[in-house]
Enzyme design. Structure first.
Site, mmCIF file in Angstrom:
data_model
loop_
_atom_site.group_PDB
_atom_site.id
_atom_site.type_symbol
_atom_site.label_atom_id
_atom_site.label_comp_id
_atom_site.label_asym_id
_atom_site.label_seq_id
_atom_site.Cartn_x
_atom_site.Cartn_y
_atom_site.Cartn_z
ATOM 1 N N HIS A 10 -5.220 3.288 4.562
ATOM 2 C CA HIS A 10 -4.989 3.739 3.175
ATOM 3 C C HIS A 10 -6.064 3.123 2.294
ATOM 4 O O HIS A 10 -6.122 1.894 2.151
ATOM 5 C CB HIS A 10 -3.600 3.300 2.715
ATOM 6 C CG HIS A 10 -2.498 3.873 3.558
ATOM 7 N ND1 HIS A 10 -1.785 4.985 3.201
ATOM 8 C CD2 HIS A 10 -2.016 3.495 4.778
ATOM 9 C CE1 HIS A 10 -0.896 5.268 4.139
ATOM 10 N NE2 HIS A 10 -1.017 4.387 5.113
ATOM 11 N N GLU A 191 8.040 4.904 11.624
ATOM 12 C CA GLU A 191 7.545 3.560 11.296
ATOM 13 C C GLU A 191 8.779 2.741 10.919
ATOM 14 O O GLU A 191 9.209 1.895 11.669
ATOM 15 C CB GLU A 191 6.540 3.617 10.135
ATOM 16 C CG GLU A 191 5.984 2.248 9.738
ATOM 17 C CD GLU A 191 5.157 2.251 8.440
ATOM 18 O OE1 GLU A 191 5.256 3.213 7.651
ATOM 19 O OE2 GLU A 191 4.440 1.259 8.208
ATOM 20 N N ASP A 269 -4.230 0.337 8.993
ATOM 21 C CA ASP A 269 -3.225 0.702 7.979
ATOM 22 C C ASP A 269 -3.577 0.202 6.568
ATOM 23 O O ASP A 269 -4.043 0.989 5.743
ATOM 24 C CB ASP A 269 -1.838 0.229 8.413
ATOM 25 C CG ASP A 269 -0.708 1.113 7.901
ATOM 26 O OD1 ASP A 269 -1.000 2.131 7.233
ATOM 27 O OD2 ASP A 269 0.466 0.803 8.173
ATOM 28 N N ASP A 270 -3.319 -1.059 6.296
ATOM 29 C CA ASP A 270 -3.642 -1.658 4.982
ATOM 30 C C ASP A 270 -4.170 -3.067 5.273
ATOM 31 O O ASP A 270 -3.457 -4.061 5.067
ATOM 32 C CB ASP A 270 -2.384 -1.741 4.100
ATOM 33 C CG ASP A 270 -1.761 -0.371 3.882
ATOM 34 O OD1 ASP A 270 -2.271 0.396 3.063
ATOM 35 O OD2 ASP A 270 -0.774 -0.064 4.584
HETATM 36 N N1 ADE Z 1 1.367 3.510 2.114
HETATM 37 C C1 ADE Z 1 0.469 2.559 2.349
HETATM 38 N N2 ADE Z 1 0.716 1.954 3.519
HETATM 39 C C2 ADE Z 1 1.813 2.545 4.049
HETATM 40 C C3 ADE Z 1 2.559 2.365 5.237
HETATM 41 N N3 ADE Z 1 2.233 1.453 6.163
HETATM 42 N N4 ADE Z 1 3.631 3.142 5.427
HETATM 43 C C4 ADE Z 1 3.961 4.065 4.518
HETATM 44 N N5 ADE Z 1 3.290 4.267 3.406
HETATM 45 C C5 ADE Z 1 2.223 3.517 3.155
HETATM 46 ZN ZN ZN Z 2 0.049 4.031 6.866
#
Ligand code: ADE
Ligand code: ZN
Length: 321
Positions: A10, A191, A269-270
Site C-alpha cells: 500500500h 486476512e 504490505d505496509d
Molecule cells: N490497508 C492497508 N493495509 C491493509 C491491510 N493489511 N489489510 C487491509 N487493508 C489495508
Molecule cells: Zn494489504
C-alpha cells in the site's frame, strides 16, 4: 542477491515515520501526535488501530510532489534490495480526504515511478484501490474513475480495508465495471476474516488474485481449489505476524501453501508499520521456510506471471531473471 518482484504493497503505507514528519513539516500540516509510539515507530496495537494510524499518517501526503516523493523513496529502497518490479496499491480516497484530485494523485505517483526507473532501473505500476469499510458507493465511484480516466501506469483495481465490513456482493458492481473496462482485479480476503471470506470473494467478484488469502489454510478443500485453479496468492507473512495473526515466522503456513501447489508470492504490505521490507520477506522466507535460491527465484517468477501489467513488460522482466 535474488531478484524480487512485489504485488501487494500500500503506497500510503510505505512512508516511514521520518518521511511522514518531513511531509508534514514541509506542508505545514498538523500531525496527530498519537501517530507515533517513538521516534521511529508508528503507534498501533491491533489491526483496527493500524488502519486508524495509517489514515493519520496518510493525511500528511498533501501534494502531487508528496506522492512523487513517497513513490520514489519506496522504489529506491526496493531497488537496493534487488527488486525489479513493484505493483503498488494507491488509494484515491486518501488523496480525496486531503483535497487532492484523482489525476494529481496519479501524476505524482507516475513521476515517482519515472524518476526511480531512470535512477535504478526498477519498474512500477499502480493498482487503484477502494477502501472496503467506506462502503459500496465509494467503491463504485473509484471504479468509475478507473474506467473513465485511463492512465498508462494504472493496470488494475483492488480493495483493502476492514474485511469484516459489508459483503463482497456489495462490491460486485464496482469490480464488474472495471473488469468490463479491461482491468484485472484483486481483493483482500482471508486476512482477518476466515476462509468463508475468500470463498465469498471468489464467488461474487471477478478477481484474478487474492490479497493475503492466508486463512484458506483453515479449509483444506479451499486450499486445494486455490492450488488447482492456480489463483495467485499475495501472501504477506511479516504483516500477518506483526498484526498478530500468527505468533511467529515459524508458525506461518507459507510453506504449506507452497507444498500444496498454490501459486505463492511474497509481499511486504505496509513495510514500516510491520517492521519489514520486500528484501526482509525473502530473507526470512529462505531462513524460516527453508527456501532455496531456486525457490525464491520461482516466487519472483510467480509474481511477474501474476502481475497485471502488459505482456510486453512481463516478458522484459522475466528475461531479467
Ligand atoms: N490497508 C492497508 N493495509 C491493509 C491491510 N493489511 N489489510 C487491509 N487493508 C489495508
Ligand atoms: Zn494489504
Amino acid at each position: 542477491m535474488v531478484k524480487k518482484a512485489e504485488l501487494h504493497v500500500h503506497l500510503e503505507g510505505t512512508a516511514p515515520p521520518a518521511l511522514v514528519r518531513k511531509m508534514a513539516a514541509r506542508n505545514g500540516a498538523k500531525l496527530d501526535p498519537t501517530t507515533f509510539k517513538s521516534v521511529g515507530e508508528f503507534a498501533w496495537s491491533n489491526f483496527w488501530e493500524f488502519l486508524d494510524c495509517y489514515d493519520k499518517a496518510a493525511a500528511t501526503i498533501l501534494t502531487k510532489d508528496d506522492y512523487r516523493l513517497i513513490t520514489y523513496d519506496y522504489l529506491a529502497r526496493c531497488a537496493k534490495e534487488n527488486t525489479i518490479y513493484v505493483e503498488m496499491f494507491s488509494s484515491p480516497d486518501h488523496a480525496a480526504e486531503v483535497g487532492m484530485s484523482y489525476t494529481d494523485h496519479l501524476e505524482g505517483i507516475a513521476a515517482g515511478i519515472d524518476d526511480a526507473r531512470l535512477e535504478f532501473g526498477i519498474e512500477g505500476r499502480i493498482i487503484v484501490t477502494c477502501v472496503r469499510h467506506l462502503g459500496a458507493e465509494r467503491a463504485l465511484a473509484i471504479a468509475r474513475l478507473v474506467a473513465l480516466t485511463p492512465h498508462p501506469y494504472v493496470v488494475g483495481f483492488g480493495m483493502g480495508g476492514d474485511e469484516s465490513r459489508f459483503h463482497p456482493d456489495d462490491f460486485a458492481a464496482a469490480f464488474n465495471l472495471v473488469t468490463k473496462a479491461g482491468y484485472q482485479t484483486t481483493s483482500h480476503a482471508g486476512e482477518f476474516s476466515g476462509p468463508e471470506s475468500i470463498r465469498a470473494s471468489l464467488a461474487a467478484l471477478p478477481i484474478s488474485r487474492v490479497g493475503h488469502g492466508v486463512r484458506a489454510i483453515e479449509d483444506p478443500e479451499l486450499l486445494e481449489e486455490l492450488a488447482y485453479r492456480r489463483i495467485p496468492l499475495e501472501l504477506c507473512p511479516g504483516s500477518n505476524i506483526a498484526t498478530g495473526l500468527y505468533k511467529s515466522w515459524g508458525k506461518h503456513p507459507f510453506r504449506k501453501f507452497m507444498d500444496t501447489g498454490c501459486l505463492v508470492t511474497l509481499n511486504s504490505d505496509d513495510p514500516p508499520y510491520f517492521g519489514t521490507s520486500i528484501g526482509h520477506e525473502y530473507e526470512q522466507a529462505a531462513k524460516i521456510f527453508g527456501l532455496s535460491k531456486a525457490d525464491l527465484k520461482n516466487i519472483t517468477r510467480n509474481a511477474i506471471s501474476a502481475a497485471f501489467c502488459g505482456e510486453e513488460l512481463k516478458e522484459k522482466l522475466l528475461s531479467r531473471l
